[in-house]
Design a protein around this motif. Structure first.
Motif, PDB file in Angstrom:
ATOM      1  N   VAL A 504      70.024   0.091  12.495  1.00 51.35           N
ATOM      2  CA  VAL A 504      70.705  -0.529  13.612  1.00 51.35           C
ATOM      3  C   VAL A 504      69.893  -1.533  14.418  1.00 51.35           C
ATOM      4  O   VAL A 504      70.460  -2.501  15.144  1.00 51.35           O
ATOM      5  N   PHE A 538      74.252  -3.030  20.338  1.00 52.78           N
ATOM      6  CA  PHE A 538      74.045  -1.747  20.595  1.00 52.78           C
ATOM      7  C   PHE A 538      75.184  -1.467  21.597  1.00 52.78           C
ATOM      8  O   PHE A 538      75.839  -0.406  21.482  1.00 52.78           O
ATOM      9  N   TYR A 542      78.089   1.472  21.177  1.00 56.76           N
ATOM     10  CA  TYR A 542      78.325   2.607  22.082  1.00 56.76           C
ATOM     11  C   TYR A 542      79.848   2.624  22.504  1.00 56.76           C
ATOM     12  O   TYR A 542      80.790   3.586  22.764  1.00 56.76           O
ATOM     13  N   LEU A 554      71.052   5.517  19.169  1.00 57.81           N
ATOM     14  CA  LEU A 554      72.080   5.337  18.311  1.00 57.81           C
ATOM     15  C   LEU A 554      71.808   6.257  16.816  1.00 57.81           C
ATOM     16  O   LEU A 554      72.733   6.654  16.107  1.00 57.81           O
TER      17      LEU A 554
END
Length: 575
Positions: A504, A538, A542, A554
């Motif tokens: 990520v 990010f 979400y 995450l």
């Protein structure tokens, strides 16, 4: 030389002070005591843990040690318990052991708190000789000591008066001295201590008293003991009677003119004994509260803590801070950090040599000299002892899966154990069979489920989107969409907590033709650009996954949701 823990230093002092006892093969006596007047909280636990850890250190050196814990259940009920009707006031002034449990679940108000606390001590591996003063006093074992105190009542009064402000009293000191007796009588008629001793005859040990209820009566201490010494006399009396070598006390007892200061003189001048080695222990707070109180009622109990904290970790909390240093146990978000700190400490200590200070502390966390205990006391969910501490009575999760992962899984599955175990299994490279996995992640699995249910506010709970959100997808930038597709494509190869963490953070790097493990050099002007790209990425994830700008970490969130569903939420369906 390696740093020495506080309980090792106290043990050093006790070895010197009790040298004669040790040479004679006698036990070193360590004492603790609690009045079960209300909820027994984590601050009270510090007294018992302080004594227990010192006693364990002495035992490890080959000494005989006795831990005596006094239940002061012969104390009077001083106030109506929180949440109890005012009619309960009829029991004020009666011995705690004779006050009924307001909810009818235990034999007495004292028993309600004693039973719960002793169950918690068993889970923590703490053993002691428990003495109930409601039985000890009436049995007559203190009879000679009480008579000695009554004979020396003038001397006791003078000692106490030296530490009292004269302006606190209406009567002249000589009048108060003549009327003073260090013994409180429980009336035979009403069983309250609203009594006044009017005469004492030393030759026959006869006490005459009158009570506010109208009762007037005489009795001999040779025949019965329907009462107890006042606290500042009772404490030093027991030091001499039990031969106590070590006993800690809270800050209120440690102050100038407090119970210990007065008790030192009384034990020497009245009972002919010596005071124990004494240390004052500092306050234990919970969740930022400034004060925890037994009588007011509180959730800050050992039982509540053990519902969400592994027993070995709770032992560690009392071990790692100097006894004179206050600390706070946060039942809120800091619980995640606590488990991270413990896992890091445990790995570090386990890798150290046996003489390393951390290795010694870890050994104390995982095992005691008490031997195996009933498995029902091993911990929440029946967890097993740590594999590195065979025979240990202290529950510790053998396979320390991240508490963050478990609590996130509990959040997303509403505490469904089977689903939580599925998520754990997907996190592991070679998961054991389901039954074995369930055993190896207890009691942490249950602790995480309890913590999530009780201490995560509804507003902070995570709710995964029911399906792919086309409107959010259309609002994303080209870079964010490309990142979501790339993440979905690489899930299988990275499906571990560490792998997903790298992925990520790495996707925005890959989109800029940088390697996954690229770290910008100091002063690189592209560093801030990369951080901004990661934040945007990010945020997009979400929104696609949970419909908000933020959420759990995450990597943990992805593992909790499961890879197939993650793909469904991240990219549009084919066609």
């Amino acid at each position: 030389m390696a740093a020495r823990a506080w309980f090792e230093k106290i043990a050093d002092t006790l070895e010197q002070r009790a040298a004669v006892k040790i040479a004679a093969g006698e036990a070193i006596v360590c004492a603790s005591g609690i009045s079960p007047s209300g909820t027994i909280h984590l601050g009270n636990l510090r007294e018992v843990m302080t004594v227990h850890l010192v006693a364990e250190e002495l035992r490890s050196r080959g000494h005989q040690v006795e831990h005596i814990h006094s239940w002061d259940d012969f104390d009077r009920l001083r106030k109506i318990p929180a949440g109890v009707d005012e009619s309960f006031s009829e029991h004020l002034g009666r011995p705690l052991a004779e006050v009924p449990d307001p909810w009818g679940e235990h034999a007495s108000w004292a028993e309600r708190h004693i039973a719960e606390f002793e169950r918690c001590l068993a889970r923590l591996g703490v053993t002691a000789r428990f003495v109930r003063q409601s039985q000890a006093y009436p049995s007559g074992i203190y009879r000679e000591s009480i008579q000695q105190a009554m004979a020396e009542r003038g001397r006791i009064f003078d000692i106490l008066a030296e530490h009292q402000a004269a302006e606190r009293h209406d009567l002249p000191v000589e009048e108060r001295r003549r009327a003073y007796y260090p013994f409180r009588v429980y009336c035979r008629s009403c069983r309250r201590d609203d009594t006044e001793i009017t005469a004492y005859e030393p030759a026959t040990a006869t006490v005459t008293y009158r009570c506010a209820c109208g009762e007037e009566r005489s009795f001999s201490l040779d025949d019965e003991v329907p009462g107890k010494l006042v606290w500042k006399v009772d404490w030093p009396m027991r030091w001499q009677f039990e031969g106590v070598d070590f006993e800690p006390g809270g800050e209120d007892h440690s102050s100038p003119g407090g119970s210990f200061t007065v008790g030192k003189r009384i034990v020497r001048e009245v009972f002919g004994g010596e005071p124990p080695f004494y240390v004052g222990y500092a306050f234990v707070g919970v969740s930022g509260a400034s004060k925890i109180s037994s009588s007011a009622g509180t959730e800050a109990t050992p039982g509540t803590a053990l519902d969400i904290i592994e027993p070995c970790i709770l032992r560690w909390l009392y071990m790692r801070r100097n006894v004179g240093q206050s600390f706070t146990i946060d039942f809120g978000p800091e619980m995640l950090r606590l488990y991270d700190e413990w896992d890091a400490f445990r790995a570090r200590a386990a890798a150290a040599g046996p003489d390393d200070a951390n290795a010694k502390i870890l050994a104390r966390c995982l095992a005691t000299s008490g031997g195996p205990v009933d498995g029902s006391a091993a911990g929440a969910g029946g967890g097993a002892a740590d594999s590195d501490a065979a025979g240990s009575p202290v529950a510790c999760t053998p396979l320390p899966v991240s508490f963050r992962l478990l609590s996130s899984a509990a959040d997303l599955t509403q505490g469904n154990r089977d689903q939580m175990l599925r998520i754990v299994a997907e996190h592991l490279d070679s998961p054991p069979p389901p039954d074995e996995l369930a055993r190896q992640v207890e009691p942490r699995l249950t602790c995480a489920a309890n913590w999530t249910e009780r201490f995560v506010p509804d507003a902070e709970r995570t709710r995964v989107n029911e399906g792919f959100d086309r409107a959010v997808w259309e609002s994303l930038s080209d870079d964010q969409r490309a990142g979501a597709r790339l993440l979905a494509e690489r899930l299988d190869a990275a499906w571990t907590l560490d792998g997903l963490t790298a992925l990520v953070y790495g996707v925005p790097k890959l989109l800029r033709d940088l390697p996954l493990d690229h770290r910008p050099a100091k002063g690189d002007p592209r560093a801030e650009e990369l951080k901004a790209a990661q934040r945007d990425f990010f945020s997009a994830l979400y929104r696609l996954l949970v419909g908000s700008e933020t959420g759990p970490r995450l990597p943990t969130l992805l593992l909790s949701i499961g890879r197939e569903r993650v793909r469904e939420l991240l990219v549009p369906p084919a066609g």
